[in-house]
Design an enzyme around this catalytic site. Structure first.
Site, short mmCIF file in Angstrom:
data_model
loop_
_atom_site.label_atom_id
_atom_site.label_comp_id
_atom_site.label_asym_id
_atom_site.label_seq_id
_atom_site.Cartn_x
_atom_site.Cartn_y
_atom_site.Cartn_z
N VAL A 40 0.83 -1.22 0.00
CA VAL A 40 0.00 0.00 0.00
C VAL A 40 0.85 1.26 0.00
O VAL A 40 0.35 2.36 -0.20
CB VAL A 40 -0.98 0.04 1.20
CG1 VAL A 40 -2.08 -0.96 1.04
CG2 VAL A 40 -0.26 -0.13 2.52
N GLY A 41 2.11 1.11 0.25
CA GLY A 41 2.96 2.29 0.24
C GLY A 41 4.41 1.92 0.43
O GLY A 41 4.73 0.82 0.90
N LYS A 42 5.27 2.86 0.03
CA LYS A 42 6.70 2.61 0.19
C LYS A 42 7.34 3.83 0.82
O LYS A 42 6.99 4.97 0.46
CB LYS A 42 7.35 2.38 -1.18
CG LYS A 42 7.30 0.95 -1.63
CD LYS A 42 8.02 0.79 -2.95
CE LYS A 42 7.84 -0.63 -3.47
NZ LYS A 42 8.15 -0.74 -4.88
N PHE A 58 12.85 3.59 3.91
CA PHE A 58 13.50 2.45 4.54
C PHE A 58 12.55 1.26 4.69
O PHE A 58 12.86 0.31 5.35
CB PHE A 58 14.00 2.84 5.93
CG PHE A 58 14.94 3.99 5.88
CD1 PHE A 58 16.20 3.84 5.33
CD2 PHE A 58 14.57 5.25 6.35
CE1 PHE A 58 17.07 4.91 5.27
CE2 PHE A 58 15.43 6.31 6.28
CZ PHE A 58 16.69 6.15 5.74
N SER A 59 11.37 1.38 4.11
CA SER A 59 10.42 0.30 4.35
C SER A 59 9.36 0.22 3.26
O SER A 59 9.17 1.17 2.50
CB SER A 59 9.74 0.55 5.70
OG SER A 59 9.22 1.86 5.73
N CYS A 60 8.72 -0.94 3.26
CA CYS A 60 7.60 -1.18 2.36
C CYS A 60 6.40 -1.48 3.25
O CYS A 60 6.55 -2.19 4.25
CB CYS A 60 7.91 -2.44 1.57
SG CYS A 60 7.96 -2.17 -0.16
N VAL A 61 5.23 -0.97 2.90
CA VAL A 61 4.07 -1.22 3.75
C VAL A 61 3.09 -2.10 2.99
O VAL A 61 2.70 -1.80 1.85
CB VAL A 61 3.41 0.10 4.19
CG1 VAL A 61 2.20 -0.18 5.07
CG2 VAL A 61 4.40 0.98 4.92
N ASP A 80 9.67 14.07 11.52
CA ASP A 80 9.34 13.80 10.11
C ASP A 80 7.85 14.03 9.85
O ASP A 80 7.20 13.21 9.22
CB ASP A 80 9.76 12.37 9.75
CG ASP A 80 9.95 12.19 8.24
OD1 ASP A 80 10.05 13.22 7.53
OD2 ASP A 80 9.99 11.05 7.78
N1 LIG Z 1 -0.91 1.82 8.81
C1 LIG Z 1 -1.01 2.09 7.51
N2 LIG Z 1 -2.15 1.86 6.87
C2 LIG Z 1 -2.29 2.15 5.55
N3 LIG Z 1 -1.30 2.67 4.80
C3 LIG Z 1 -0.12 2.92 5.38
C4 LIG Z 1 0.10 2.63 6.76
N4 LIG Z 1 1.34 2.98 7.08
C5 LIG Z 1 1.90 3.45 5.94
N5 LIG Z 1 1.03 3.43 4.93
C6 LIG Z 1 1.28 3.87 3.55
O1 LIG Z 1 2.59 3.54 3.22
C7 LIG Z 1 3.33 4.68 2.82
C8 LIG Z 1 4.76 4.54 3.23
O2 LIG Z 1 4.87 4.64 4.63
P1 LIG Z 1 6.24 4.71 5.39
O3 LIG Z 1 5.95 5.09 6.77
O4 LIG Z 1 7.00 3.46 5.17
O5 LIG Z 1 7.06 5.78 4.60
P2 LIG Z 1 6.88 7.37 4.49
O6 LIG Z 1 6.76 7.95 5.82
O7 LIG Z 1 5.80 7.69 3.51
O8 LIG Z 1 8.25 7.76 3.84
P3 LIG Z 1 9.64 7.87 4.54
O9 LIG Z 1 9.93 6.54 5.17
O10 LIG Z 1 10.55 8.19 3.43
O11 LIG Z 1 9.50 8.95 5.52
C9 LIG Z 1 2.60 5.86 3.49
O12 LIG Z 1 2.78 7.05 2.80
C10 LIG Z 1 1.16 5.38 3.43
O13 LIG Z 1 0.60 5.70 2.19
#
Ligand SMILES: Nc1ncnc2c1ncn2[C@@H]1O[C@H](COP(=O)(O)OP(=O)(O)OP(=O)(O)O)[C@@H](O)[C@H]1O
Length: 925
Positions: A526-528, A531-534, A648
């Site tokens: 659902v998102g990247k 440092f991680s993939c969600v 952040d």
């Molecule tokens: N609990 C969640 N439920 C649904 N979507 C999520 C959830 N957590 C993260 N996401 C989705 O995943 C994306 C990536 O989240 P993540 O926290 O890994 O990185 P980020 O904060 O967007 O970027 P960075 O790590 O560079 O700061 C988010 O922008 C969001 O769209």
């Protein structure tokens, strides 16, 4: 060229080491006065977060400098061999005018002025005088001859001031205030001031027009000038202190706190602090202060005579005239270590001129034995006094009260002492001794009592603090988690895992999560992040979760990822707030690290603001999300133990749940803040391009106000629908683009064009105002998060209260979020999620099993106690897409507009709600 006070043209030239390029900018016409915090003198006081310092020219006449105080950059940067003509100081730095070159030389630390000889420096330029403000220093160049003799050149270096200024007319002296400067013209003795900061227009416009001044001195927000003539009055003018927020000021001395109400005595010299001014009285060389000081300030010493005074922001120091020539300070946060004598003036080789007297040479003040230290004679005696002896070569004039013409209380009390006791001196002495012998036991008893009270209060305070902190074990836990050995991956966090169990954050096996996410397949993403993939996943019991999986790479980032992983694990397991993303569990097996969160059905705010259906997020929904996110951050800053700095904050870290509530996510970069919020953390900057606080980025100066900056950027993003950095536009940085437009009063110019502006723009103006304040250059000028939240709530109330807005009022949790039944609602919502096709009934136990720890609860923090309201939910769409922003650690960022106050908007935004607004909030929430 003839000079007219009312039409002074100031040409601001960019400093150019190869010479002038005339007429780059014509600033304005000015006729107003100026003042400064750091006029040149043998003594200068620096102030600021690094600590206060006093620097003095040594009393042996060597013209070398000695500094004492807390700011180590100044103390260790002092060059003992350099000789100076005078000193001046600002926030964190000191400058001296070099005897050898007549150029300024600065030391200490300032991110705005180059230390050493400030650059760019015009080759061969020589200065008559220098003067420092908070973040800048200016130098008045020696007068030119020939056709330029009626032109003055002032060169400045520092925050928004690195320019050459050219003035019509001869300037005799300059003085710099916090963010402005003033000059005194030699011909008509009038004062004028200039500044690029709109906040200072009061100072410029209030200048007394038809007065002739002998001296001027600028303070932080005001100017004082001593008028010409015997018995001359002192006039002060400046900014209205009512505009200054959050300052616990009390009025000091006379004048009921109004800087303009100057004591009616003739003064030899005057200096300005941030909100106060002090002067040396002409007839007795004693100090008198007026204006405002901080609560708990030490009063000025009324009984000692001083030669010279210098002011810091909240304190003043004087060189004692009698006996020691040692500096003494009063006020708040002044330098306490002052073990040396200071030279009140520069020693001269020729005898003192008329109207000067020579300070006793027996004190060995000047190094060459035949040199002279000359002090100016005081200018006459005040009205109820007569001159007992004239000013002569060795002493100043002496004034005494004329007891036949007494009208003031001071005079009467002075004379009554003389007349009421026409008794022999021996008798008087005996009487005094008797009084002393009677009074002594009483005094001792009083002192003992005070000591006793102080002890009791201190012990009670210590016991109370210990009692309050008895449950605050978080720092101990934190250190455990923060020190795992990366080499021993398998054993490293075992002890902490025990603790997490106690806190009910569930430990998952890799297999379980692999199954939940269908083998971490691409379609579940659902998102990247950086440092991680969600991944979206469904647990055995049907709970829809988001699984955040650290991107594995054997890179040097491994250690970083691990650190972030543990930081996040540690933090999230402790925090519990309706607008923070709940951690449900974690898994750490082999090299895999996974965090399991509640699934946020509506993705991130970023997706909504910059995705396809951005118009679906109307103004009320946008502002509601802002309020909720602000609440979450406010909790981190004010109620987490110890405070947490997110580091952040950005739209992709604001997630939207099933019920359209905002949740602050991604604590990977969070730092546990210092328990003492005043001490900044010197961390290497980390964060996301466009949101990163310039102060933090440049100075590594991290406080909760860095989050406020990022949140301000987020507010601008919400209002404008523009990304924080968008290079498609001429001005790519949102702060640089939006702040000037908002300040010009043109709020519609920044509003997201996909939405129709609301009929009543006031609410959005409020919010824009808060955004502007939040992105001010200096952290200390930004409001705290609780103030931001209150202002946003009021904006939201206003927006919803407008009769033209037909949107439903959002439910309690939407704004309050303090009493949300965490698991119950979130799990139910997860199960109801449009994305979830699995419908598993939940039990009470299950609810509890995954419930985030509840030992930190969210106290009632709102400006108003809100109650449940009826109302339908707002619907926000948008589920997929990955976040498009990249984190940019250590990259350069666009500079925000600093020190801005939105004059055209309501300054009262941030403050307690009015009774009407409180009523509205109570009825609707
Ligand atoms: N609990 C969640 N439920 C649904 N979507 C999520 C959830 N957590 C993260 N996401 C989705 O995943 C994306 C990536 O989240 P993540 O926290 O890994 O990185 P980020 O904060 O967007 O970027 P960075 O790590 O560079 O700061 C988010 O922008 C969001 O769209």
């Amino acid at each position: 060229m003839g000079f007219s006070v009312r039409q002074v043209s100031i040409y601001a030239l960019s400093l150019n080491p190869w010479g002038f390029v005339f007429k780059l900018v014509v600033l304005s016409y000015l006729w107003s006065p100026v003042s400064s915090l750091g006029s040149m003198s043998p003594m200068a006081t620096s102030y600021g977060d690094q600590g206060s310092v006093i620097c003095v020219l040594k009393s042996d006449g060597s013209r070398t400098v000695n500094c004492y105080g807390k700011n180590s950059a100044i103390i260790y940067g002092t060059q003992p061999h350099l000789q100076f003509l005078g000193l001046t100081a600002g926030d964190g730095f000191v400058c001296g005018l070099l005897m050898s070159s007549n150029q300024p030389y600065c030391w200490g630390s300032s991110s705005h002025i180059q230390m050493g000889v400030p650059q760019p420096m015009i080759k061969g330029a020589e200065y008559l005088e220098i003067s420092a403000g908070d973040y800048h220093v200016c130098g008045l160049r020696k007068p030119l001859k020939g056709r330029h003799r009626n032109t003055s050149f002032v060169d400045c270096w520092g925050y928004k001031m690195t320019k050459n200024y050219v003035f019509d007319g001869q300037i005799q002296s300059i003085s710099s205030g916090a963010e402005f400067n003033c000059g005194l013209f030699s011909q008509n003795r009038t004062v004028f001031c200039w500044s690029d900061e709109p906040d200072n227009k009061d100072i410029i416009s209030k200048v007394p027009k038809d007065n002739r001044f002998q001296k001027i001195a600028c303070g932080g927000l005001h100017v004082c000038g001593i008028l010409e003539g015997v018995n001359a009055k002192t006039l002060c003018w400046g900014r209205d202190l009512n505009m200054e927020e959050e300052i616990p000021l009390v009025h000091s001395g006379q004048g009921q706190g109004d800087i303009a109400l100057v004591p009616n005595v003739s003064m030899l010299s005057v200096v300005g602090g941030k909100f106060h001014a002090c002067g040396i009285k002409s007839y007795d060389h004693r100090v008198i202060c007026w204006g405002c000081s901080l609560r708990g300030s030490t009063p000025p010493p009324s009984e000692i005579k001083v030669f010279e005074i210098a002011a810091g922001n909240y304190f003043t120091c004087g060189i004692i005239a009698e006996k020691s020539l040692q500096p003494v300070c009063w006020g708040t946060n002044f330098p306490t270590s002052l073990p040396i004598a200071a030279s009140p003036r520069i020693c001269r080789s020729t005898p003192c001129p008329p109207d000067y007297y020579e300070v006793d040479q027996k004190k060995g003040l000047c190094k060459p034995p035949d040199s002279h230290l000359c002090m100016p004679c005081s200018s006459g005696c005040p009205s109820e006094m007569y001159q007992k002896s004239k000013c002569n070569v060795t002493s100043d004039r002496v004034c005494e009260y004329n007891c036949t013409t007494c009208s003031s209380p001071e005079c009467s009390s002075n004379c009554s002492v003389i007349y009421a006791n026409p008794v022999p001196a021996v008798y008087l002495k005996k009487k005094n001794e008797k009084i002393w012998s009677q009074q002594l036991p009483v005094i001792i008893a009083e002192i003992a009592f005070v000591v006793f009270i102080v002890c009791v209060v201190s012990i009670s305070a210590v016991l109370y603090v210990r009692y309050r902190l008895r449950n605050c074990k978080c720092s101990a836990t934190r250190s455990k988690v923060k020190n795992p050995s990366l080499q021993n991956e398998n054993i490293k966090i075992r002890p902490d895992m025990e603790e997490f169990k106690i806190r009910r954050a569930q430990m998952f096996t890799y297999e379980e999560l692999e199954r939940a996410t269908d083998g971490f397949k691409e379609e579940s993403i659902v998102g990247k992040g950086s440092f991680s993939c969600v991944f979206k996943g469904v647990l055995k019991d049907g709970t829809v979760v988001a699984v955040k999986r650290a991107i594995m790479s054997p890179s040097p980032n491994m250690q970083k990822n691990s650190k972030e992983f543990h930081t996040e694990l540690d933090l999230l397991s402790r925090l519990n707030h309706a607008h923070l993303l709940n951690l449900l569990g974690y898994c750490e097996e082999g090299g895999e690290r996974l965090l399991v969160y509640e699934f946020m059905a509506h993705g991130s705010l970023y997706q909504h603001l910059h995705g396809k259906n951005k118009e679906q997020l109307d103004w009320i929904r946008r502002v509601t999300i802002a309020v909720q996110a602000a609440r979450g951050i406010e909790y981190l800053h004010g109620y987490a133990c110890p405070p947490v700095i997110h580091r952040d904050i950005k739209s992709s870290n604001i997630l939207i749940d099933e019920e359209h509530n905002a949740r602050v996510a991604d604590f990977g970069l969070s730092l546990l803040g210092p328990t003492d919020s005043s001490s900044p953390l010197a961390e290497l900057p980390a964060g996301t391009l466009g949101y990163l606080d310039p102060e933090y980025y440049r100075l590594h100066y991290l406080t909760t106000k860095s989050d406020v900056y990022s949140f301000g950027v987020l507010l601008l993003e919400i209002l404008s629908g523009r990304k924080a950095i968008d290079m498609q536009y001429d001005v790519g940085n949102i702060v640089e683009w939006a702040v000037p437009l908002i300040k010009s009063g043109d709020i519609t110019a920044i509003l997201d064009p996909v939405l129709k502006p609301p009929p009543d723009l006031e609410a959005l103006k409020r919010i824009a105002n808060v955004a502007c304040k939040s992105v001010r250059m200096r952290g200390k000028d930004r409001p705290s998060m609780d103030k931001v939240t209150t202002a946003l709530e009021r904006g939201l109330a206003q927006l919803m209260g407008s009769p033209c807005i037909e949107q439903p009022i959002l439910p309690t949790e939407v704004v309050l979020g303090s009493n949300r039944m965490h698991k119950k609602s979130s799990q139910r919502s997860s199960n109801r999620s449009a994305n979830s096709e699995i419908d598993v009934p939940e039990t009470e136990d299950q609810r509890f099993e995954f419930r985030a720890p509840s030992w930190i609860t969210f106290p009632s923090v709102t400006s108003s106690q809100r109650r449940k309201s009826s109302g339908s939910e707002a619907e926000v769409d948008g589920k997929n897409n990955t976040a498009a922003e990249g984190r940019n650690i250590g990259s350069n960022i666009g500079v925000g507009v600093g020190g801005d106050v939105l004059r055209s908007l309501d300054e009262e935004e941030i403050g307690p709600a009015s009774p009407r607004e409180r009523l509205f909030l109570q009825h609707n929430f």
